[in-house]
Design a protein around this motif. Structure first.
Motif, PDB file in Angstrom:
ATOM      1  N   ALA A 229       0.849  -1.194   0.000  1.00  0.00           N
ATOM      2  CA  ALA A 229       0.000   0.000   0.000  1.00  0.00           C
ATOM      3  C   ALA A 229       0.882   1.242   0.000  1.00  0.00           C
ATOM      4  CB  ALA A 229      -0.932   0.010   1.214  1.00  0.00           C
ATOM      5  N   VAL A 230       0.495   2.225  -0.801  1.00  0.00           N
ATOM      6  CA  VAL A 230       1.224   3.497  -0.855  1.00  0.00           C
ATOM      7  C   VAL A 230       0.218   4.630  -0.730  1.00  0.00           C
ATOM      8  CG1 VAL A 230       3.194   2.694  -2.200  1.00  0.00           C
ATOM      9  CG2 VAL A 230       1.144   3.456  -3.386  1.00  0.00           C
ATOM     10  N   PRO A 231       0.621   5.726  -0.086  1.00  0.00           N
ATOM     11  CA  PRO A 231      -0.311   6.845   0.074  1.00  0.00           C
ATOM     12  C   PRO A 231      -0.456   7.649  -1.212  1.00  0.00           C
ATOM     13  CG  PRO A 231       1.797   7.408   1.052  1.00  0.00           C
ATOM     14  CD  PRO A 231       1.905   5.981   0.594  1.00  0.00           C
ATOM     15  N   LEU A 232      -1.600   8.264  -1.367  1.00  0.00           N
ATOM     16  CA  LEU A 232      -1.828   9.242  -2.431  1.00  0.00           C
ATOM     17  C   LEU A 232      -1.763  10.617  -1.794  1.00  0.00           C
ATOM     18  CD1 LEU A 232      -4.841   7.533  -4.233  1.00  0.00           C
ATOM     19  CD2 LEU A 232      -2.478   7.653  -5.049  1.00  0.00           C
ATOM     20  N   LYS A 233      -0.873  11.461  -2.317  1.00  0.00           N
ATOM     21  CA  LYS A 233      -0.652  12.766  -1.686  1.00  0.00           C
ATOM     22  C   LYS A 233      -0.817  13.878  -2.707  1.00  0.00           C
ATOM     23  CE  LYS A 233       3.435  11.480  -0.475  1.00  0.00           C
ATOM     24  NZ  LYS A 233       4.834  11.578   0.000  1.00  0.00           N
ATOM     25  N   ILE A 234      -1.440  14.945  -2.262  1.00  0.00           N
ATOM     26  CA  ILE A 234      -1.489  16.196  -3.020  1.00  0.00           C
ATOM     27  C   ILE A 234      -1.075  17.305  -2.067  1.00  0.00           C
ATOM     28  CG2 ILE A 234      -2.967  17.885  -4.188  1.00  0.00           C
ATOM     29  CD1 ILE A 234      -4.592  15.589  -5.293  1.00  0.00           C
ATOM     30  N   SER A 235      -0.025  18.034  -2.448  1.00  0.00           N
ATOM     31  CA  SER A 235       0.534  19.097  -1.589  1.00  0.00           C
ATOM     32  C   SER A 235       0.881  18.548  -0.213  1.00  0.00           C
ATOM     33  CB  SER A 235      -0.454  20.265  -1.462  1.00  0.00           C
ATOM     34  OG  SER A 235      -0.713  20.828  -2.724  1.00  0.00           O
ATOM     35  N   ASP A 236       1.481  17.344  -0.198  1.00  0.00           N
ATOM     36  CA  ASP A 236       1.928  16.686   1.034  1.00  0.00           C
ATOM     37  C   ASP A 236       0.791  16.343   1.994  1.00  0.00           C
ATOM     38  OD1 ASP A 236       4.565  16.304   0.510  1.00  0.00           O
ATOM     39  OD2 ASP A 236       5.216  18.208   1.370  1.00  0.00           O
ATOM     40  N   LYS A 237      -0.440  16.325   1.515  1.00  0.00           N
ATOM     41  CA  LYS A 237      -1.580  15.889   2.310  1.00  0.00           C
ATOM     42  C   LYS A 237      -2.072  14.560   1.763  1.00  0.00           C
ATOM     43  CE  LYS A 237      -1.719  19.655   4.787  1.00  0.00           C
ATOM     44  NZ  LYS A 237      -1.311  19.644   6.220  1.00  0.00           N
ATOM     45  N   ILE A 238      -2.319  13.595   2.657  1.00  0.00           N
ATOM     46  CA  ILE A 238      -2.809  12.285   2.224  1.00  0.00           C
ATOM     47  C   ILE A 238      -4.279  12.403   1.851  1.00  0.00           C
ATOM     48  CG2 ILE A 238      -3.269   9.917   2.901  1.00  0.00           C
ATOM     49  CD1 ILE A 238      -0.900   9.970   4.698  1.00  0.00           C
ATOM     50  N   ILE A 239      -4.605  12.058   0.600  1.00  0.00           N
ATOM     51  CA  ILE A 239      -6.005  12.077   0.159  1.00  0.00           C
ATOM     52  C   ILE A 239      -6.560  10.661   0.040  1.00  0.00           C
ATOM     53  CG2 ILE A 239      -5.687  14.250  -1.076  1.00  0.00           C
ATOM     54  CD1 ILE A 239      -5.701  12.522  -3.686  1.00  0.00           C
ATOM     55  N   GLY A 240      -5.704   9.659   0.229  1.00  0.00           N
ATOM     56  CA  GLY A 240      -6.149   8.277   0.125  1.00  0.00           C
ATOM     57  C   GLY A 240      -4.951   7.360  -0.041  1.00  0.00           C
ATOM     58  N   HIS A 241      -5.184   6.178  -0.563  1.00  0.00           N
ATOM     59  CA  HIS A 241      -4.068   5.258  -0.783  1.00  0.00           C
ATOM     60  C   HIS A 241      -4.421   4.259  -1.883  1.00  0.00           C
ATOM     61  CE1 HIS A 241      -6.525   2.709   1.928  1.00  0.00           C
ATOM     62  NE2 HIS A 241      -5.892   1.678   1.378  1.00  0.00           N
ATOM     63  N   VAL A 242      -3.367   3.635  -2.425  1.00  0.00           N
ATOM     64  CA  VAL A 242      -3.518   2.547  -3.395  1.00  0.00           C
ATOM     65  C   VAL A 242      -2.996   1.281  -2.738  1.00  0.00           C
ATOM     66  CG1 VAL A 242      -2.978   1.725  -5.710  1.00  0.00           C
ATOM     67  CG2 VAL A 242      -3.017   4.178  -5.249  1.00  0.00           C
ATOM     68  N   GLN A 243      -3.707   0.179  -2.903  1.00  0.00           N
ATOM     69  CA  GLN A 243      -3.225  -1.075  -2.335  1.00  0.00           C
ATOM     70  C   GLN A 243      -3.285  -2.186  -3.376  1.00  0.00           C
ATOM     71  OE1 GLN A 243      -5.922  -1.229   1.041  1.00  0.00           O
ATOM     72  NE2 GLN A 243      -7.198  -2.765   0.045  1.00  0.00           N
ATOM     73  N   ILE A 244      -2.234  -3.013  -3.351  1.00  0.00           N
ATOM     74  CA  ILE A 244      -2.121  -4.155  -4.257  1.00  0.00           C
ATOM     75  C   ILE A 244      -2.188  -5.421  -3.421  1.00  0.00           C
ATOM     76  CG2 ILE A 244      -0.786  -5.205  -6.105  1.00  0.00           C
ATOM     77  CD1 ILE A 244       0.801  -2.662  -6.313  1.00  0.00           C
ATOM     78  N   VAL A 245      -3.070  -6.310  -3.786  1.00  0.00           N
ATOM     79  CA  VAL A 245      -3.225  -7.573  -3.070  1.00  0.00           C
ATOM     80  C   VAL A 245      -2.653  -8.698  -3.921  1.00  0.00           C
ATOM     81  CG1 VAL A 245      -4.881  -9.234  -2.135  1.00  0.00           C
ATOM     82  CG2 VAL A 245      -5.248  -6.774  -1.806  1.00  0.00           C
ATOM     83  N   ASN A 246      -1.699  -9.430  -3.341  1.00  0.00           N
ATOM     84  CA  ASN A 246      -1.097 -10.625  -3.939  1.00  0.00           C
ATOM     85  C   ASN A 246      -0.443 -10.381  -5.297  1.00  0.00           C
ATOM     86  OD1 ASN A 246      -2.148 -11.909  -1.690  1.00  0.00           O
ATOM     87  ND2 ASN A 246      -3.966 -12.654  -2.770  1.00  0.00           N
ATOM     88  N   PRO A 247       0.489  -9.413  -5.393  1.00  0.00           N
ATOM     89  CA  PRO A 247       1.256  -9.313  -6.639  1.00  0.00           C
ATOM     90  C   PRO A 247       2.156 -10.538  -6.778  1.00  0.00           C
ATOM     91  CG  PRO A 247       2.223  -7.902  -4.958  1.00  0.00           C
ATOM     92  CD  PRO A 247       0.947  -8.441  -4.383  1.00  0.00           C
ATOM     93  N   LYS A 248       2.582 -10.820  -7.993  1.00  0.00           N
ATOM     94  CA  LYS A 248       3.444 -11.972  -8.239  1.00  0.00           C
ATOM     95  C   LYS A 248       4.688 -11.887  -7.363  1.00  0.00           C
ATOM     96  CE  LYS A 248       5.215 -12.153 -12.310  1.00  0.00           C
ATOM     97  NZ  LYS A 248       5.318 -12.301 -13.788  1.00  0.00           N
ATOM     98  N   GLU A 249       5.038 -12.998  -6.731  1.00  0.00           N
ATOM     99  CA  GLU A 249       6.122 -13.002  -5.748  1.00  0.00           C
ATOM    100  C   GLU A 249       7.449 -12.539  -6.355  1.00  0.00           C
ATOM    101  OE1 GLU A 249       7.857 -15.975  -2.260  1.00  0.00           O
ATOM    102  OE2 GLU A 249       6.497 -16.739  -3.806  1.00  0.00           O
ATOM    103  N   GLN A 250       7.704 -12.883  -7.625  1.00  0.00           N
ATOM    104  CA  GLN A 250       8.980 -12.544  -8.245  1.00  0.00           C
ATOM    105  C   GLN A 250       9.158 -11.038  -8.438  1.00  0.00           C
ATOM    106  OE1 GLN A 250       6.833 -14.860  -9.014  1.00  0.00           O
ATOM    107  NE2 GLN A 250       7.693 -16.545 -10.228  1.00  0.00           N
TER     108      GLN A 250
END
Length: 427
Positions: A229-250
């Motif tokens: 998971a990584v934050p979504l930021k605009i002007s150094d303020k967190i507006i939300g986040h993106v999350q990835i579930v079960n990406p390929k292990e490699q």
């Protein structure tokens, strides 16, 4: 040295030293002085301490390492921060390198080619779309396919304090969509936002083991093995986040860097989406009165439910030109606003509907689920309110059942009724 170095007082944020590399990155004049400057003013161009400040994580016996995209310089940095004793107290010592320069130098020994190619492809697909919503959705599809993930979701902070909602989702075939169930998720069980402050990215290679170590966390998504998971930021303020579930292990490690980069573009696309929505909203509003305009009326008509009686009240302000000529346009504007407020208040009291400013001195009020008798009562309320406020408005009324195939035809009919009333007023 090529590394960027600065020192500041972690208690007061007073900047006490910057080296030449920082002068270059931030285009500071040669006679620039740190005296009286705060670190956040010079380093990020802010007016208050950074939301992501790491001062509370620093110790004298170790370096804290993290990455950060600086919007002021436009560069990505790999930072190493610690505390050093100076003049009888602890000062923050921050040393960073331009991450792009570092990766370029070691391109053959890392997965930069994969990362850049994926970024370029995802951006190209997203930017082909004029509609930011479609662009974001296609970007998720490209990233999810590239990483062979089960699910990628975007969560945004909403109006309800302390919650986030899933606004975009991509799922691999056979994976159950969860977007509808992930609305107004409390931030506390979500746990990510406190972690973002310390790590800027959440990487969990073994989710089961992580939950075993943190039994208080709520397992709010099914079938998670790996998680980023990584934050979504605009002007150094967190507006939300993106999350990835079960990406390929490699590609787990590479996908972390990929999302740290793409998250900035996703945040920009969300900002553009919001700007487009605001422009669309403004294009449907009359700036003087705040009422919907003719364009807003067209959209409203398309959404009217079928099989209900609607009352149409068309008002034309009498004497606007004379008011403008004799007392000035400010007086004329005040007259328009008064009529708008009267009709808006009457509509809100009558029930569901809207008031529209059709032109300079013309207004249309629509009230849903109103029959002829009720429409006559509303008309009398309007006339009494106009008299009370000493304004003269010719008024026409018509009741019609939906659906109404021709919006202009119904407006023409109620307009004729208004002119009948205007003729009476002249006599």
């Amino acid at each position: 040295m090529n590394a960027r170095v600065y020192m500041c007082d972690p208690a007061t944020y007073d900047l006490v030293y910057i080296n030449q590399a920082i002068y270059r990155d931030f285009h500071l004049p040669e006679d620039f002085s740190c005296a009286g400057k705060k670190c956040y003013e010079v380093i990020v161009g802010g007016k208050e301490p950074c939301e992501f400040c790491t001062n509370h994580l620093l110790r004298r016996d170790k370096f804290y390492m993290w990455t950060y995209h600086n919007a002021l310089s436009g560069l990505d940095y790999l930072l190493r921060d610690t505390l050093v004793p100076w003049r009888g107290k602890n000062y923050r010592f921050s040393m960073s390198i331009n991450l792009s320069e570092y990766l370029d130098r070691d391109i053959e020994r890392n997965e930069l080619i994969y990362r850049e190619a994926s970024i370029n492809d995802a951006l190209a697909i997203a930017l082909r779309e004029e509609d930011p919503l479609k662009g974001i959705q296609k970007m998720l599809w490209k990233i999810g396919s590239e990483l062979n993930a089960d699910r990628i979701s975007i969560f945004e902070r909403g109006e309800e304090q302390g919650t986030v909602s899933n606004t975009y989702e991509w799922c691999r075939n056979g994976v159950e969509p969860m977007k509808a169930k992930m609305q107004r998720v409390p931030l506390t069980p979500c746990f990510l936002y406190d972690t973002f402050r310390e790590q800027h990215i959440v990487r969990i290679p073994d989710y089961e083991a992580y939950l075993a170590e943190h039994p208080h966390l709520e397992h709010y998504l099914p079938d998670i093995r790996r998680f980023i998971a990584v934050p979504l930021k605009i002007s150094d303020k967190i507006i939300g986040h993106v999350q990835i579930v079960n990406p390929k292990e490699q590609v787990f490690q590479a996908s972390s860097y990929l999302m740290m980069t793409l998250s900035r573009f996703i945040a920009i696309m969300i900002r553009n989406r919001d700007a487009a929505r605001e422009l669309e909203r403004m294009s449907q509003r009359d700036q003087m009165t705040g009422l919907l305009n003719r364009r807003g009326l067209s959209n409203y008509f398309m959404d009217l439910p079928k099989g209900i009686p609607c009352a149409f009240f068309f008002g034309d302000v009498n004497g606007l030109k004379r008011m403008n000529d004799e007392h000035g346009h400010e007086a004329g504007d005040a007259l328009i606003k008064t009529v708008a407020e009267i009709m808006l208040q009457a509509q809100q009291q009558a029930g569901k509907g809207h008031v529209f400013r059709m032109g300079g001195d013309e207004f249309l009020m629509i009230v849903e689920q109103i029959d002829e008798t009720q429409a006559d009562t509303i008309q009398q309320v309007l006339r009494e309110a106009f008299r009370t406020h000493h304004v003269s408005v010719a008024l026409g009324t018509l009741v019609s059942m939906t659906p109404i195939p021709d919006m202009d035809a119904i407006i023409t009919k109620v307009d004729r009724e208004m002119y009948k009333d205007k003729g009476k007023k002249k006599r």
